[in-house]
Design a protein around this motif. Structure first.
Motif, mmCIF file in Angstrom:
data_model
loop_
_atom_site.group_PDB
_atom_site.id
_atom_site.type_symbol
_atom_site.label_atom_id
_atom_site.label_comp_id
_atom_site.label_asym_id
_atom_site.label_seq_id
_atom_site.Cartn_x
_atom_site.Cartn_y
_atom_site.Cartn_z
ATOM 1 N N ASN A 25 2.526 -1.811 -6.229
ATOM 2 C CA ASN A 25 1.335 -2.657 -6.388
ATOM 3 C C ASN A 25 0.982 -3.308 -5.052
ATOM 4 O OD1 ASN A 25 3.205 -2.682 -8.799
ATOM 5 N ND2 ASN A 25 1.314 -3.340 -9.783
ATOM 6 N N VAL A 26 2.006 -3.824 -4.373
ATOM 7 C CA VAL A 26 1.784 -4.500 -3.084
ATOM 8 C C VAL A 26 1.254 -3.491 -2.058
ATOM 9 C CG1 VAL A 26 2.949 -5.699 -1.171
ATOM 10 C CG2 VAL A 26 3.537 -6.238 -3.537
ATOM 11 N N GLY A 198 4.313 -1.732 4.715
ATOM 12 C CA GLY A 198 4.093 -2.813 5.672
ATOM 13 C C GLY A 198 4.378 -4.174 5.078
ATOM 14 N N VAL A 199 4.027 -5.187 5.859
ATOM 15 C CA VAL A 199 4.177 -6.567 5.399
ATOM 16 C C VAL A 199 3.014 -7.372 5.979
ATOM 17 C CG1 VAL A 199 5.729 -7.169 7.349
ATOM 18 C CG2 VAL A 199 5.752 -8.553 5.268
ATOM 19 N N ASP A 200 2.590 -8.364 5.217
ATOM 20 C CA ASP A 200 1.511 -9.241 5.665
ATOM 21 C C ASP A 200 2.123 -10.262 6.630
ATOM 22 O OD1 ASP A 200 -0.372 -11.258 5.948
ATOM 23 O OD2 ASP A 200 -1.049 -11.133 3.865
ATOM 24 N N GLY A 314 11.631 -0.641 0.072
ATOM 25 C CA GLY A 314 12.107 -2.036 0.101
ATOM 26 C C GLY A 314 11.187 -2.912 0.935
ATOM 27 N N ILE A 315 10.154 -3.451 0.298
ATOM 28 C CA ILE A 315 9.230 -4.334 1.031
ATOM 29 C C ILE A 315 9.851 -5.719 1.218
ATOM 30 C CG2 ILE A 315 6.949 -5.474 0.891
ATOM 31 C CD1 ILE A 315 5.808 -2.957 -0.291
ATOM 32 N N VAL A 316 10.677 -6.139 0.259
ATOM 33 C CA VAL A 316 11.293 -7.476 0.377
ATOM 34 C C VAL A 316 12.062 -7.632 1.704
ATOM 35 C CG1 VAL A 316 13.063 -8.983 -0.600
ATOM 36 C CG2 VAL A 316 11.274 -8.033 -2.073
#
Ligand code: UDP
Length: 413
Positions: A25-26, A198-200, A314-316
């Protein structure tokens, strides 16, 4: 480009933390936003799981979310959705034929079942077929290996994934381990390119206006785990390690809303375990927390811990890196690419509370090492994993397939 992103079960508008709502979802929400910021027009197609949802929602300028009628308009476990994918695909083909928006220039299917819908649609759209990029997010072969009899995926999943890997114009793998896995699963003729999630990096920043880091009290080590409350996330390993890390306190974020935690089987299992180990007073479960509040919670950690049995990406761990916290994680899947062992965190074998406890004790006793790793982690997140950087690579991948004209083998389904 007009981009058609298919994400059958994972809506970019969903609340996160529950059984089937997490990284995909992210990924879809953030990538769509970042592609729109680069001037593209993105339509995200996701299954209608509520009769009251509007047909189309504008998420941000340039990104629409389209609720596709396929199967009953209620939440279904994702493992029950395969039978509705042909309907999903037919609906897409009709929409592209009859709708004012016309057909996309490229299709990006997320998860294997979206690939089935994409192939169905492509088969029905007359003329030149639409180039297809496939991101699996998770592979059935890995799930089967780790979950064994508990794997409720449809029996055909592994075969269909192999077929999709060989049929799509390009597979976007999210880490190098996935490429090896695709080959191990027998997808020999697969065109694959690695582009990470990615990450914000603005939202997940080391300093925030609303939450300032809490200075650690001497002798206390604040640990934070974030994720869906499912056994394979290995949070029990962290609970098992706690008795061997004096002063460690654990906050677990994820699962249902806080009010529903007492009904959640995994939450109860973890708390029972903590009680048996005599550390219940050092474990707190918050339930699901929105992305807006997560950076503040991560910043309260001295160390973020992620010890899954396996992890497609693994986005966390990236979110932890972006807020400048060291990560102790399992040496599996995407973490092998994202975490620089000894520089941005420490990698340990999965399901090994002893090794985890040793890594945590090392960090507990060395505040300077934690700070150094945190700074290195933030630098690495900014350099490689911002969504704009990821979107640039995905756009490059879309352009590379735009000229392809391979015929999909739907009969292989
Ligand atoms: N997440 C969240 N709130 C929660 C639990 C999880 O916002 O209560 C988010 C988390 O921050 C991350 C995503 O859900 O962005 C989980 O992605 P990851 O790739 O780590 O795991 P997955 O769910 O895909 O297995």
């Amino acid at each position: 480009m007009r981009i058609g992103m298919i994400s059958e079960h994972a809506s970019p508008l969903a609340a996160l933390g529950g059984q089937d709502a997490g990284g995909q979802n992210v990924y879809v929400a953030s990538l769509a936003r970042a592609l729109a910021a680069r001037g593209h027009e993105v339509a995200v197609y996701t299954r209608r799981d509520d009769p009251y949802l509007p047909d189309v929602v504008e998420m941000v300028p340039g990104v629409t979310v389209v609720h596709v009628p396929a199967g009953p308009a209620r939440v279904l476990p994702k493992d029950e959705m395969l039978r509705w994918m042909p309907d999903f695909g037919r609906w897409l083909a009709e929409t592209w034929l009859l709708g004012a928006a016309g057909r996309p220039d490229v299709l990006h299917a997320n998860f294997w079942m979206s690939g089935v819908a994409a192939l169905t649609a492509n088969q029905l759209v007359p003329g030149r077929r639409i180039p297809l990029v496939q991101t699996f997010h998770a592979l059935g072969s890995v799930k089967r290996r780790f979950q064994g009899a508990r794997d409720t995926s449809p029996a055909r999943r592994i075969a269909v994934e192999r077929m999709l890997a060989e049929t799509a114009d390009l597979v976007l793998a999210t880490c190098s381990d996935e490429v090896a896995e695709l080959h191990r699963a027998g997808a020999a003729r697969c065109h694959v390119r690695v582009v990470p999630c990615g990450v914000d990096v603005e939202r997940f920043a080391p300093e925030g206006s609303t939450h300032t880091p809490v200075p650690s009290s001497p002798g206390v080590l604040n640990l934070v785990c974030v994720g869906r409350l499912v056994p394979r996330k290995g949070i029990d390993t962290v609970v098992d390690a706690l008795p061997r890390v004096p002063g460690a306190r654990l906050v677990v974020v994820g699962g249902p809303e806080a009010s529903g935690l007492h009904h959640d089987p995994e939450a109860r299992r973890l708390l029972d375990r903590a009680r048996r180990h005599g550390v219940a007073d050092r474990v707190e479960l918050t339930g699901a927390v929105g992305q807006d509040r997560l950076p503040g919670l991560l910043r309260r950690a001295d160390v973020v811990v992620a010890t899954p049995w396996y992890e497609p990406f693994g986005i966390v761990p990236l979110e932890a890196m972006a807020v400048g916290r060291p990560l102790v994680g399992s040496a599996v899947g995407g973490l092998l690419d994202t975490v620089k062992d000894g520089e941005t965190g420490i990698l340990v074998p999965p399901r090994d509370p002893g090794a985890l406890a040793a890594a945590l004790r090392r960090l507990a006793g060395d505040e300077e090492l934690r700070a150094r790793m945190g700074r290195a982690a933030r630098r690495r997140a900014e350099r490689h994993y911002g969504w704009s950087r990821v979107a640039e690579q995905v756009e490059e991948a879309y352009r590379s397939v735009a000229a392809h004209d391979r015929v999909p083998a739907l009969e292989a389904l």
